[in-house]
Design a protein around this motif. Structure first.
Motif, PDB file in Angstrom:
ATOM      1  N   GLN A  32     -10.658  62.108 -12.758  1.00 45.60           N
ATOM      2  CA  GLN A  32     -11.656  62.248 -11.609  1.00 45.60           C
ATOM      3  C   GLN A  32     -12.146  60.788 -11.286  1.00 45.60           C
ATOM      4  N   THR A  33     -11.956  59.673 -12.145  1.00 45.78           N
ATOM      5  CA  THR A  33     -12.232  58.510 -11.761  1.00 45.78           C
ATOM      6  C   THR A  33     -12.048  57.868 -10.664  1.00 45.78           C
ATOM      7  N   PRO A  34     -13.249  57.456  -9.865  1.00 44.57           N
ATOM      8  CA  PRO A  34     -12.869  56.884  -8.328  1.00 44.57           C
ATOM      9  C   PRO A  34     -12.057  55.467  -8.648  1.00 44.57           C
ATOM     10  N   VAL A  35     -11.209  55.082  -7.638  1.00 43.35           N
ATOM     11  CA  VAL A  35     -10.477  54.149  -7.644  1.00 43.35           C
ATOM     12  C   VAL A  35     -10.693  53.165  -6.471  1.00 43.35           C
ATOM     13  N   ILE A  36     -11.155  52.162  -6.871  1.00 39.77           N
ATOM     14  CA  ILE A  36     -11.305  51.104  -5.780  1.00 39.77           C
ATOM     15  C   ILE A  36     -10.422  49.782  -5.596  1.00 39.77           C
ATOM     16  N   ILE A  37     -10.378  49.600  -4.442  1.00 40.69           N
ATOM     17  CA  ILE A  37      -9.268  48.278  -4.289  1.00 40.69           C
ATOM     18  C   ILE A  37     -10.142  47.113  -3.873  1.00 40.69           C
TER      19      ILE A  37
END
Ligand code: GTP
Ligand code: ZN
Length: 299
Positions: free
Chosen positions: A113-118
């Motif tokens: 569920q961890t958000p992934v940010i670029i």
């Protein structure tokens, strides 16, 4: 009193201000911590050192170059899961990725569920996704190997190229802080960023491996034996998933490695506790006798 009774980076404290503004203020009370990060103290295997307190969000930084490693990411996620802080994965150096979509898909297999940010430091809008996540008055800490671009990221967040001038502690008129390491930064939007070397090097001390490997947990629940070690037991759902290609051997090996480290750490935690009892009471029996005596006195 132990080291945990003293303030560390990120602590909120109640202070009594001095009569004269040039005198020192007195810390009267430490506000109860929401989260705390500890690490093994250097050279002493049984004692722990406070690294940071009250971190709301951990930014797990990994670069999309040679640094990219799903196994390390799993390790970070396990540390984050045990920390009480929320976590976001920050994939840095997006310009270095040969296939960004493929990398994102790989990360998705471990992220849960961890958000992934670029993040791409070379683009003017490279910060947009992270800035959308960061809220005022919450405290963020960066985790990630050397060279993944943490300083670059912080420089861009603060809108500065000189980190030293951004330190909220740099205005200490007494010059008592001999450390040159920046500790706690305030961003223009009001977010706080903890950036200590100790935080950056955080190893696997407290970790929640099971929470991070929810897929393996779900499989293990289907094994025939409750205490299945997922080796060669009959009716092992984990081995079945491996054979079917539904679970990669790399991810399973990573799970086993982290579980072993966690067990080892728990053992050392026990040893630490026993050493303390030994020191305070001279042994477990003496401690029990003492506690019994105290209870009887209360009656
Ligand atoms: N191509 C590219 N290079 C980047 C990017 N972000 C950072 N770098 C470069 O990567 C190198 C390391 O960046 P740093 O910000 O110093 O990394 P760090 O994580 O702070 O490293 P430590 O201070 O050792 O923990 C520098 O040469 C940066 O210029 C990026 O988005 N793209
Ligand atoms: Zn099994």
């Amino acid at each position: 009193m132990g080291p945990e009774d003293f303030p560390t980076v990120g602590d909120w404290v109640l202070v009594r201000l001095p009569a004269h503004p040039t005198d020192l203020a007195t810390i009267e009370r430490l506000v109860e911590r929401q989260t705390v990060f500890v690490r093994k103290a250097v050279g002493r295997s049984t004692s722990a050192q406070l690294v940071a307190a009250n971190v709301d969000w951990l930014l797990l930084c990994m670069a999309l170059d040679g640094n990219f490693n799903l196994r390390r990411l799993e390790r970070y996620l396990a540390v984050a899961a045990a920390s009480g802080a929320q976590a976001a994965i920050v994939l840095t150096k997006a310009d270095q990725s040969a296939d960004l979509a493929a990398a994102k898909a790989e990360v998705a297999t471990v992220a849960g569920q961890t958000p992934v940010i670029i993040f791409d430091a070379t683009r003017p809008d490279g910060l947009a996704a992270l800035e959308a996540l960061m809220q005022p008055r919450l405290t963020y800490a960066l985790l990630g190997s050397s060279g993944v671009g943490k300083s670059t990221l912080i420089n861009q967040l603060t809108g500065s190229t000189n980190l030293a001038t951004q330190s909220v502690r740099s205005s200490d008129a007494h010059g008592r802080h001999t450390t040159t390491a920046r500790q706690l930064l305030k961003l223009p939007n009001g977010s706080l960023v903890i950036d200590t070397p100790g935080m950056r090097e955080l190893g696997l001390l407290e970790a929640d491996v099971d929470a991070t490997f929810a897929d393996i947990q779900a499989l293990a629940a289907q094994c025939r034996f409750r205490d299945c070690q997922h080796q060669s037991e009959p009716g092992c759902a984990v081995q079945a998933a491996l054979a079917a290609g539904e679970l990669t051997p790399e991810r399973f090996a990573s799970y086993q490695q982290l579980k072993a480290e966690q067990a080892d750490h728990q053992l050392r935690g026990k040893a630490r506790e026993n050493a303390k009892i030994e020191r305070m009471f001279g042994g477990k029996k003496q401690m029990q006798a003492k506690m019994k005596a105290v209870r009887q006195k209360r009656k």
